[in-house]
Design an enzyme around this catalytic site. Structure first.
Site, PDB file in Angstrom:
ATOM      1  N   LYS A  69      51.240 -34.955 -12.546  1.00  0.00           N
ATOM      2  CA  LYS A  69      50.867 -34.531 -11.187  1.00  0.00           C
ATOM      3  C   LYS A  69      51.972 -34.638 -10.280  1.00  0.00           C
ATOM      4  O   LYS A  69      53.096 -35.263 -10.466  1.00  0.00           O
ATOM      5  CB  LYS A  69      49.917 -35.708 -10.800  1.00  0.00           C
ATOM      6  CG  LYS A  69      48.762 -35.976 -11.656  1.00  0.00           C
ATOM      7  CD  LYS A  69      47.840 -37.005 -11.055  1.00  0.00           C
ATOM      8  CE  LYS A  69      46.703 -37.494 -12.015  1.00  0.00           C
ATOM      9  NZ  LYS A  69      47.276 -38.371 -13.328  1.00  0.00           N
ATOM     10  N   HIS A 102      48.621 -34.210  -6.763  1.00  0.00           N
ATOM     11  CA  HIS A 102      48.050 -35.682  -6.851  1.00  0.00           C
ATOM     12  C   HIS A 102      47.150 -36.023  -5.856  1.00  0.00           C
ATOM     13  O   HIS A 102      46.001 -36.737  -5.796  1.00  0.00           O
ATOM     14  CB  HIS A 102      49.052 -36.665  -7.101  1.00  0.00           C
ATOM     15  CG  HIS A 102      48.852 -37.884  -7.613  1.00  0.00           C
ATOM     16  ND1 HIS A 102      49.907 -38.630  -8.192  1.00  0.00           N
ATOM     17  CD2 HIS A 102      47.791 -38.760  -7.887  1.00  0.00           C
ATOM     18  CE1 HIS A 102      49.189 -39.759  -8.946  1.00  0.00           C
ATOM     19  NE2 HIS A 102      47.955 -39.823  -8.534  1.00  0.00           N
TER      20      HIS A 102
END
Length: 248
Positions: A69, A102
């Site tokens: 991420k 993220h």
């Protein structure tokens, strides 16, 4: 690997010194899906476990589904490729199977994961996640990642992205928190990512394919809902892209 394995091993808060052995045990137990992130600061240890098992011949790279991420301080378009490349190298890989934004919120770029102002609130960047997405799309074209998605986006943010003009690649996932699990929402499919470094629990968590839940079981589980989030991130509540100002 074309399909995402239904159960993955989460690596959030898995300490260096523990996570390498957890990954090795998980591969031996049949896990083929590993969920990682820059913010977890343990990708090199995860990569060491993966590399050990590939060298032993237990798995091949193509058998695995590895996720990482993009952290919030790297939302600026010019920073995305370097951030992804750093993660790929730390994991000792040539590519990622899936790369996620993220959080929808960009933070001030710099060395600190959480750049705070004097009041203790995180300092936003002026980056729009639609611009970040364009740089994420470039990673697919470059071959650094095979698929892209997001994490912790609410439905309005997801719809805004899907309606973006000149969208080149649609997100295939939205990873969200569910109590102590992370899960992927893929259309109507749910993929669970339990985290553990305890050998017994790692084994137990993948032994989920030999039973079915009844309708009453499901109702009982739904009755446990307490409308609670573990990762509410209150230090970013002022951010223009804070995702939890609406229910979902």
């Amino acid at each position: 690997m074309e399909r995402i394995p239904a159960v993955g091993l989460g690596t959030w808060q898995a300490a260096p010194g523990e996570v390498t052995e957890a990954v090795k045990l998980a591969i031996d137990a049949g896990y083929r899906h590993f969920d990682c992130a820059y913010l977890y600061h343990n990708e090199s240890e995860v990569g060491a476990g993966i590399q050990c098992k590939t060298k032993e011949g237990v798995v091949k790279r193509k058998d695995l589904f590895i996720v990482s991420k993009l952290w919030c301080t790297s939302h600026k378009k010019s920073l995305v490729k370097a951030a992804c490349t750093k993660g790929v190298k730390a994991l000792k890989l040539d590519y990622l199977d899936l790369y996620l934004i993220h959080w929808p919120m960009g933070f001030k770029p710099g060395e600190e994961d959480m750049p705070f102002d004097r009041s203790g609130m995180v300092i936003p960047s002026d980056t729009d996640f639609l611009d970040t997405w364009e740089a994420i799309e470039d990673l697919v074209v470059m071959g650094l990642v095979k698929a892209i998605g997001m994490s912790n986006f609410n439905h309005e943010q997801l719809e805004r992205l899907l309606n973006k003009p000149n969208l080149r690649f649609k997100p295939i996932t939205n990873q969200i928190e569910s109590q102590i699990l992370l899960r992927f929402q893929i259309q109507r499919n749910v993929i669970v990512i339990p985290k553990s470094v305890t050998p017994k629990r790692i084994l137990e968590n993948i032994q989920v394919f030999d039973f079915e839940l009844s309708e009453q079981d499901m109702n009982d589980i739904l009755g446990l809902d307490r409308n609670f989030r573990m990762c509410r991130l209150p230090i970013a509540e002022h951010h223009k892209d804070y995702p939890f100002n609406i229910d979902y």
